[in-house]
Design a protein around this motif. Structure first.
Motif, PDB file in Angstrom:
ATOM      1  N   ASN A 140      -1.888   0.689   3.685  1.00 42.93           N
ATOM      2  CA  ASN A 140      -0.674   0.073   3.159  1.00 42.93           C
ATOM      3  C   ASN A 140      -0.325  -1.173   3.939  1.00 42.93           C
ATOM      4  OD1 ASN A 140       0.560   1.020   0.866  1.00 42.93           O
ATOM      5  ND2 ASN A 140       1.446   2.809   1.870  1.00 42.93           N
ATOM      6  N   PRO A 141       0.015  -2.252   3.306  1.00 40.10           N
ATOM      7  CA  PRO A 141       0.329  -2.472   1.899  1.00 40.10           C
ATOM      8  C   PRO A 141      -0.862  -2.955   1.056  1.00 40.10           C
ATOM      9  CG  PRO A 141       1.034  -4.381   3.116  1.00 40.10           C
ATOM     10  CD  PRO A 141       0.419  -3.414   4.114  1.00 40.10           C
ATOM     11  N   TYR A 142      -2.090  -2.727   1.472  1.00 39.53           N
ATOM     12  CA  TYR A 142      -3.291  -3.071   0.701  1.00 39.53           C
ATOM     13  C   TYR A 142      -3.323  -4.545   0.284  1.00 39.53           C
ATOM     14  CZ  TYR A 142      -3.575   1.988   0.530  1.00 39.53           C
ATOM     15  OH  TYR A 142      -3.625   3.306   0.878  1.00 39.53           O
TER      16      TYR A 142
END
Length: 183
Positions: free
Chosen positions: A119-121
Motif C-alpha cells: 500500500n498504496p501500490y
C-alpha cells in the motif's frame, strides 16, 4: 582428472552466463528455472484478490527453443491478472530498457508496470501495448523518478485469454538516442 575438467568447464560456463546477464535487474527472465509453484522461479502470481480463474505454467516452446511462461485466464469478472517479480531495484533519474518476447490472444492491451510493493501500490512506470498472436519482440524505454529497492516488476491484463512470455530484461541505459518503443 576427467571430473576436475568437467567441474572447471561447468564453472567457466556458469561464470560466462552470469556475467553476460549481470546488467539485467530481473532474475530468471528467460524462465529456464522452475520455481516451487506453477510459476517460474523468482516470479509470483498476484491475482488472488481478483475474481478471475487463471493458471500459470512454465512450458517448453519449440519456437523459442526453451521454456516460456504461459498465463491463461479462463474466466474474468473483475480485478486483474497479475504476474510479478519483486525486489527489482530502481533509482531516481535512471532510465531502463524493458525488452521481452511475447504472444497471446487477449482482447485488451498487456500492461508492464514498475509498481510499489505494498500500500498504496503507487505506479512508477506503466506501458500498455497490444500483443500479436505470433512471437514478437517488444522493447520500451522506462524513465523513473523514484528510488525503491523492492519494486514490483509486473505484467497485468484485464480479460480472458492466453499470454506467453520469454526473455524479459530490465537493463539500465545511458544512450537515450535509442527509439523509445520498438515493435
Amino acid at each position: 582428472m576427467f571430473k576436475l575438467y568437467n567441474i572447471l568447464l561447468f564453472l567457466l560456463l556458469h561464470s560466462i552466463i552470469a556475467f553476460s546477464n549481470s546488467d539485467n535487474l530481473l532474475k530468471n527472465g528467460d524462465f529456464e528455472h522452475k520455481g516451487f509453484t506453477v510459476a517460474s522461479k523468482n516470479w509470483k502470481y498476484k491475482s488472488a484478490w481478483a475474481e478471475v480463474d487463471v493458471t500459470y505454467k512454465r512450458i517448453f516452446d519449440k519456437d523459442r527453443d526453451g521454456f516460456v511462461q504461459h498465463i491463461r485466464c479462463e474466466s474474468f469478472k473483475h480485478g486483474a491478472v497479475q504476474f510479478v517479480q519483486s525486489g527489482v531495484p530502481i533509482q531516481t533519474g535512471e532510465t531502463y530498457r524493458v525488452s521481452l518476447w511475447a504472444k497471446g490472444d487477449i482482447n485488451v492491451p498487456l500492461e508492464i508496470l514498475f509498481r510499489k510493493h505494498g500500500n498504496p501500490y503507487t505506479t512508477y512506470f506503466s506501458k500498455a501495448f497490444k500483443i500479436s498472436d505470433e512471437w514478437k519482440k517488444y522493447s520500451f524505454v522506462a524513465p523513473v523518478n523514484v528510488t525503491d529497492s523492492s519494486t514490483y516488476f509486473m505484467f497485468r491484463f484485464t480479460s480472458k485469454g492466453d499470454i506467453y512470455l520469454d526473455d524479459i530484461s530490465v537493463i539500465p541505459v545511458d544512450d537515450l538516442s535509442i527509439d523509445s518503443h520498438q515493435n
